[in-house]
Design an enzyme around this catalytic site. Sequence first.
Site, short mmCIF file in Angstrom:
data_model
loop_
_atom_site.label_atom_id
_atom_site.label_comp_id
_atom_site.label_asym_id
_atom_site.label_seq_id
_atom_site.Cartn_x
_atom_site.Cartn_y
_atom_site.Cartn_z
CE1 TYR A 61 9.84 -6.01 -1.88
CE2 TYR A 61 8.61 -6.50 0.12
CZ TYR A 61 8.73 -6.56 -1.26
OH TYR A 61 7.76 -7.15 -2.01
CG HIS B 164 4.74 -13.96 3.30
ND1 HIS B 164 5.18 -12.84 2.62
CD2 HIS B 164 4.88 -13.67 4.62
CE1 HIS B 164 5.53 -11.90 3.48
NE2 HIS B 164 5.37 -12.39 4.71
CG HIS C 237 1.96 -12.26 1.28
ND1 HIS C 237 1.35 -13.46 0.96
CD2 HIS C 237 2.47 -11.79 0.12
CE1 HIS C 237 1.50 -13.70 -0.33
NE2 HIS C 237 2.17 -12.70 -0.87
CD GLU D 23 4.74 -14.52 -2.68
OE1 GLU D 23 5.10 -13.53 -2.00
OE2 GLU D 23 3.77 -14.48 -3.46
CG HIS E 255 2.59 -3.70 -8.09
ND1 HIS E 255 3.56 -2.85 -7.61
CD2 HIS E 255 3.11 -4.95 -8.00
CE1 HIS E 255 4.61 -3.55 -7.23
NE2 HIS E 255 4.36 -4.84 -7.46
CG HIS F 193 -0.65 -12.12 -3.67
ND1 HIS F 193 0.55 -12.62 -4.13
CD2 HIS F 193 -1.61 -12.67 -4.46
CE1 HIS F 193 0.33 -13.43 -5.14
NE2 HIS F 193 -0.97 -13.48 -5.36
#
Length: 473
Positions: free
Chosen positions: A366, A381, A387, A357, A308, A351
């Site tokens: 989403y 976050h 998260h 963020e 990703h 992450h």
Amino acid sequence: MEKPAAEVIKGEGWGRFPDDLEYHSGFGNHFESEAIAGALPRGQNSPLICPFGLYAEQISGTSFTSPRKLNQRSWFYRIKPSVTHEPFWPREPSHKKLVSEFDGSNTVANPTQLRWKPVDIPDSPTDFIDGLYTICGAGSSFLRHGFAIHMYTANKSMDNCAFCNADGDFLVVPQQGRLWITTECGRLQVSPGEIVVLPQGFRFVVDLPDGPSRGYVAEVFGTHFQLPDLGPIGANGLAASRDFLAPTAWFEDCPRPGFTIIQKFGGELFNARQDFSPFNVVAWHGNYVPYKYDLSKFCPYNTVLIDHGDPSINTVLTAPTDKLGVALLDFVIFPPRWLVAEHTFRPPYYHRNCMSEFMGLIYGGYEAKADGFLPGGASLHSCMTPHGPDTKTYEATVARGNEAGPHKITDTMAFMFESCLMPRTCPWALDSHFRDLDYYRCWIGLKSHFSHDKTDVKSNDLQNGNKSGCFEH
């Protein structure tokens, strides 16, 4: 009672925008625009007598001595100069929910993952200014370094007043309801799915042709947004310069008794009265202008084999710091796109980030949140706070297995404001009854899938005196 002339002209201008508004195309271009042919001086910026008896006025978005490639300024040719107003005085009643200097006296440090449900549109008459409120931020507009993230809910157009933000640039993301924005450079129609940048110092009015409206605002102090470098991507891709649109000159020449300029200065609001419209710029030229962008025109890039990609690949605009590659604030989107990676966990990875963020959702869903993250809602976050995908998303993705074919994400537009600074959160955001206090539960269901032959490990642990039930290897 007969309406004054100003109201008649307002109906022609602010109250009703034409369907075929014309725009200038390009990002960072030096434009010139005339509402009346010949209104721009030729060969110089400030002649003794300007065409049609206009006043020359410069607006500077950078210091005079900024490098030419970074210098931003425009020249206005207007019927009366903007200095023609009464003194500023504090606006009453004061706005209690705008912050531009973040410290322990007005905001809270909180590393917890935060999420908010969509805030209701108010019942009482509320315009864009009164409906604007700060969620979080860092730094100080006085020190010219930092950012603030706001949201707004409104149900009425601004009336006989204009807003001017002396603190920084606004990047506005409408989520519900179109915005008709009149600026000194001209007019912009901005719909959900588009964004608009209103640079520091410009006077503007927000009308709501659809009534109730809601959205998000990022504000940066001491810098301006620019297009990200493309690096190895090459010369094309992401947000194309040609798709950014700036207004064309438009003006009104009429009395405006009691017209109020509302200026945001250090996070506080001040009023000044004048008797004419600030939108009296007959012609202008320069590169310091408001502009809008249609997010559907974004050209996304993605991995085509494995893994990703980092979200930075979807950066639309960035407000840089002095440190190379580190943003004061990035504006990143998650638009419709194909997912084709093989043998890959396709949603965003789990992450912890040195950046902070803030996410919003314009429409749709989403990909990392199966439920709970709704259009008009938001999440935060902060720096190094873990998260990632919720339990339902993880389990559904793993259940599809390695043979999942190409899949197109459709009918969605999520975005992220990402900053290198650690945000402090406003108390009214933490105490809001729209805050999702159960947000953390979306990850609690994640269970261990760790699998191995425990026989040898258990035997070794018992020989070593480990009777805790925890296995070490």
